[in-house]
Design a protein around this motif. Sequence first.
Motif, PDB file in Angstrom:
ATOM      1  N   UNK A  49      39.425  36.492  43.574  1.00 39.43           N
ATOM      2  CA  UNK A  49      38.616  37.702  43.533  1.00 39.43           C
ATOM      3  C   UNK A  49      38.104  37.999  44.933  1.00 39.43           C
ATOM      4  N   UNK A  50      38.416  39.139  45.498  1.00 44.69           N
ATOM      5  CA  UNK A  50      39.357  40.156  45.045  1.00 44.69           C
ATOM      6  C   UNK A  50      39.912  40.802  46.302  1.00 44.69           C
ATOM      7  N   UNK A  51      41.102  41.339  46.207  1.00 41.42           N
ATOM      8  CA  UNK A  51      41.753  41.965  47.354  1.00 41.42           C
ATOM      9  C   UNK A  51      41.167  43.337  47.655  1.00 41.42           C
ATOM     10  N   UNK A  52      41.237  43.704  48.880  1.00 42.39           N
ATOM     11  CA  UNK A  52      40.793  44.939  49.526  1.00 42.39           C
ATOM     12  C   UNK A  52      39.282  45.111  49.467  1.00 42.39           C
ATOM     13  N   UNK A  53      38.708  45.917  48.563  1.00 41.97           N
ATOM     14  CA  UNK A  53      37.273  46.225  48.662  1.00 41.97           C
ATOM     15  C   UNK A  53      36.615  46.133  47.293  1.00 41.97           C
ATOM     16  N   UNK A  54      36.156  44.933  46.887  1.00 44.48           N
ATOM     17  CA  UNK A  54      35.574  44.775  45.557  1.00 44.48           C
ATOM     18  C   UNK A  54      34.168  45.330  45.395  1.00 44.48           C
ATOM     19  N   UNK A  55      33.485  45.656  46.491  1.00 41.44           N
ATOM     20  CA  UNK A  55      32.146  46.238  46.375  1.00 41.44           C
ATOM     21  C   UNK A  55      31.942  47.230  47.503  1.00 41.44           C
ATOM     22  N   UNK A  56      30.939  48.096  47.342  1.00 40.41           N
ATOM     23  CA  UNK A  56      30.687  49.111  48.347  1.00 40.41           C
ATOM     24  C   UNK A  56      30.097  48.503  49.620  1.00 40.41           C
ATOM     25  N   UNK A  57      29.519  47.317  49.486  1.00 42.99           N
ATOM     26  CA  UNK A  57      28.984  46.603  50.642  1.00 42.99           C
ATOM     27  C   UNK A  57      29.783  45.320  50.846  1.00 42.99           C
ATOM     28  N   UNK A  58      29.632  44.727  52.012  1.00 42.52           N
ATOM     29  CA  UNK A  58      30.284  43.451  52.254  1.00 42.52           C
ATOM     30  C   UNK A  58      31.664  43.594  52.849  1.00 42.52           C
ATOM     31  N   UNK A  59      32.319  42.451  53.019  1.00 38.28           N
ATOM     32  CA  UNK A  59      33.595  42.396  53.700  1.00 38.28           C
ATOM     33  C   UNK A  59      34.727  42.808  52.766  1.00 38.28           C
ATOM     34  N   UNK A  60      35.861  43.068  53.348  1.00 36.81           N
ATOM     35  CA  UNK A  60      37.057  43.398  52.599  1.00 36.81           C
ATOM     36  C   UNK A  60      38.196  42.510  53.104  1.00 36.81           C
ATOM     37  N   UNK A  61      39.350  42.592  52.429  1.00 38.79           N
ATOM     38  CA  UNK A  61      40.540  41.909  52.943  1.00 38.79           C
ATOM     39  C   UNK A  61      41.445  42.884  53.682  1.00 38.79           C
ATOM     40  N   UNK A  62      40.882  44.003  54.122  1.00 37.79           N
ATOM     41  CA  UNK A  62      41.608  44.922  54.987  1.00 37.79           C
ATOM     42  C   UNK A  62      41.639  44.328  56.399  1.00 37.79           C
ATOM     43  N   UNK A  63      42.564  44.775  57.257  1.00 34.61           N
ATOM     44  CA  UNK A  63      42.565  44.308  58.638  1.00 34.61           C
ATOM     45  C   UNK A  63      41.196  44.545  59.289  1.00 34.61           C
ATOM     46  N   UNK A  64      40.685  43.551  60.060  1.00 32.59           N
ATOM     47  CA  UNK A  64      41.377  42.338  60.521  1.00 32.59           C
ATOM     48  C   UNK A  64      41.209  41.138  59.591  1.00 32.59           C
ATOM     49  N   UNK A  65      40.563  41.324  58.441  1.00 29.83           N
ATOM     50  CA  UNK A  65      40.284  40.191  57.548  1.00 29.83           C
ATOM     51  C   UNK A  65      41.386  39.982  56.527  1.00 29.83           C
ATOM     52  N   UNK A  66      42.618  39.844  56.988  1.00 25.37           N
ATOM     53  CA  UNK A  66      43.729  39.649  56.063  1.00 25.37           C
ATOM     54  C   UNK A  66      43.935  38.155  55.809  1.00 25.37           C
ATOM     55  N   UNK A  67      44.663  37.841  54.753  1.00 27.48           N
ATOM     56  CA  UNK A  67      44.594  36.488  54.193  1.00 27.48           C
ATOM     57  C   UNK A  67      45.886  35.681  54.307  1.00 27.48           C
ATOM     58  N   UNK A  68      46.705  35.973  55.304  1.00 27.10           N
ATOM     59  CA  UNK A  68      47.919  35.174  55.490  1.00 27.10           C
ATOM     60  C   UNK A  68      47.594  33.697  55.726  1.00 27.10           C
ATOM     61  N   UNK A  69      46.514  33.427  56.456  1.00 30.92           N
ATOM     62  CA  UNK A  69      46.191  32.048  56.811  1.00 30.92           C
ATOM     63  C   UNK A  69      45.556  31.245  55.703  1.00 30.92           C
ATOM     64  N   UNK A  70      45.083  31.935  54.651  1.00 32.55           N
ATOM     65  CA  UNK A  70      44.488  31.229  53.522  1.00 32.55           C
ATOM     66  C   UNK A  70      45.396  31.256  52.321  1.00 32.55           C
ATOM     67  N   UNK A  71      45.425  32.390  51.633  1.00 31.33           N
ATOM     68  CA  UNK A  71      46.277  32.509  50.453  1.00 31.33           C
ATOM     69  C   UNK A  71      47.757  32.449  50.820  1.00 31.33           C
ATOM     70  N   UNK A  72      48.122  33.067  51.947  1.00 35.22           N
ATOM     71  CA  UNK A  72      49.523  33.011  52.353  1.00 35.22           C
ATOM     72  C   UNK A  72      49.976  31.590  52.638  1.00 35.22           C
ATOM     73  N   UNK A  73      49.151  30.849  53.374  1.00 32.65           N
ATOM     74  CA  UNK A  73      49.481  29.449  53.658  1.00 32.65           C
ATOM     75  C   UNK A  73      49.480  28.620  52.383  1.00 32.65           C
ATOM     76  N   UNK A  74      48.578  28.949  51.460  1.00 33.70           N
ATOM     77  CA  UNK A  74      48.546  28.241  50.189  1.00 33.70           C
ATOM     78  C   UNK A  74      49.804  28.481  49.376  1.00 33.70           C
ATOM     79  N   UNK A  75      50.303  29.708  49.409  1.00 34.93           N
ATOM     80  CA  UNK A  75      51.543  30.009  48.697  1.00 34.93           C
ATOM     81  C   UNK A  75      52.695  29.184  49.247  1.00 34.93           C
ATOM     82  N   UNK A  76      52.691  28.983  50.564  1.00 35.11           N
ATOM     83  CA  UNK A  76      53.725  28.143  51.176  1.00 35.11           C
ATOM     84  C   UNK A  76      53.520  26.680  50.805  1.00 35.11           C
ATOM     85  N   UNK A  77      52.296  26.191  50.904  1.00 38.60           N
ATOM     86  CA  UNK A  77      51.992  24.786  50.615  1.00 38.60           C
ATOM     87  C   UNK A  77      52.392  24.413  49.193  1.00 38.60           C
ATOM     88  N   UNK A  78      52.077  25.283  48.244  1.00 45.33           N
ATOM     89  CA  UNK A  78      52.362  24.983  46.842  1.00 45.33           C
ATOM     90  C   UNK A  78      53.742  25.468  46.395  1.00 45.33           C
TER      91      UNK A  78
END
Length: 358
Positions: A317-346
């Motif tokens: 929970x959750x991609x892009x913009x789950x609330x009107x405030x706070x951070x998003x997973x839009x650039x530059x906060x993209x998730x290749x290094x977390x979820x992407x790396x996890x997809x590779x690891x598993x």
Amino acid sequence: MRRLLAFVLAVAVGMLAAPVPAQAAGTPPQIYGAWHCSDDACIWGTVRTVAEFDSKNHWLIDRGDGRPSVNLVVLSFVEPLKLLHQTTDTATLNGVPRGMTPEIVNYFTSRGVRVMLSIGGITYTDEWDAALAENGTLLGQRAAAVATQLGVGIEIDYEQNSNPNLSQLQNFITAYRAVHPYNAAGTDPTARLTIDTAAGDRWLIDINRKATADWLRTDTPVLDYANAMVPARQPSTSSAIANWQEHLDGKPTYSPPVLPLAPAKFTGGLYVAEGSKVRPECTNFAGSLQNSTGSWLTAAAPNGAGTTAGLLGYMFWAAEKPSTRGVTTQPPNTCEGGMGAGATFYAIPIPMPALRQS
């Protein structure tokens, strides 16, 4: 006396030499998915071009080497009362958010990523109540029609903790299954019907009790699986595991009891971004909960239900913009290094394979 001593010695040696029962083998995750809230805090109220959507979400379909970071995306949320009434307004077309278009669905499915629509969410609890009270059967039929139209599955996110309308929710499920029967092979995306439960067994108790007893059985399955949702805030490793273990154990002391849930019938939920913080789950797999809980999640043993070890996988929970405030997973906060790396690891399979059934 000598014979007795010899006998005792032989028994002792035999006991020492007896093979030790093997522990349950770990099972790699089959589901590695994200709830997706679009760019307007889960309303999906405007049509987006594929180019604009890709500019903010490319990491989901490309972890850096051309492979997706996930094998499932759940577009969140459809408002249940609008779906029942087939409402058309500025944000909705025939009961479906205008942003949930065939083009956005195809953006994911063309890369082997399964797509589902989530009906409800905590914001729409009252609307779930009203829609079920009006006509649970028709709501299920409308959900099935949308699934057919878009070629997607449906997630039930009914977060009523006090006296949920379980009889009409049963009618919803029965009506949906009349159109899209249970498909163990997973070959029909419209047949994928799931439900959300709490992180552990101590909230949404009535829904969890009903789902575990009647809809998530391994012998007569009705729903494909449940998602153990995120708690109020990102848990520690130990508290995440404790929450998920509650589903495996059930609550035998409750009246009536909550039965144990098979590991193969649920996923564990984690935050990928929360409030003002970008979590390691997004940016740093080595420091993430999907890393620190992984050995437990892949080896979690059945405790009264199911026969195979390991939860089905993770939801985030959750991609892009789950609330009107706070951070998003839009650039530059993209998730290749977390979820992407996890997809590779598993070695997450893409597309998603047929799910374990027991």
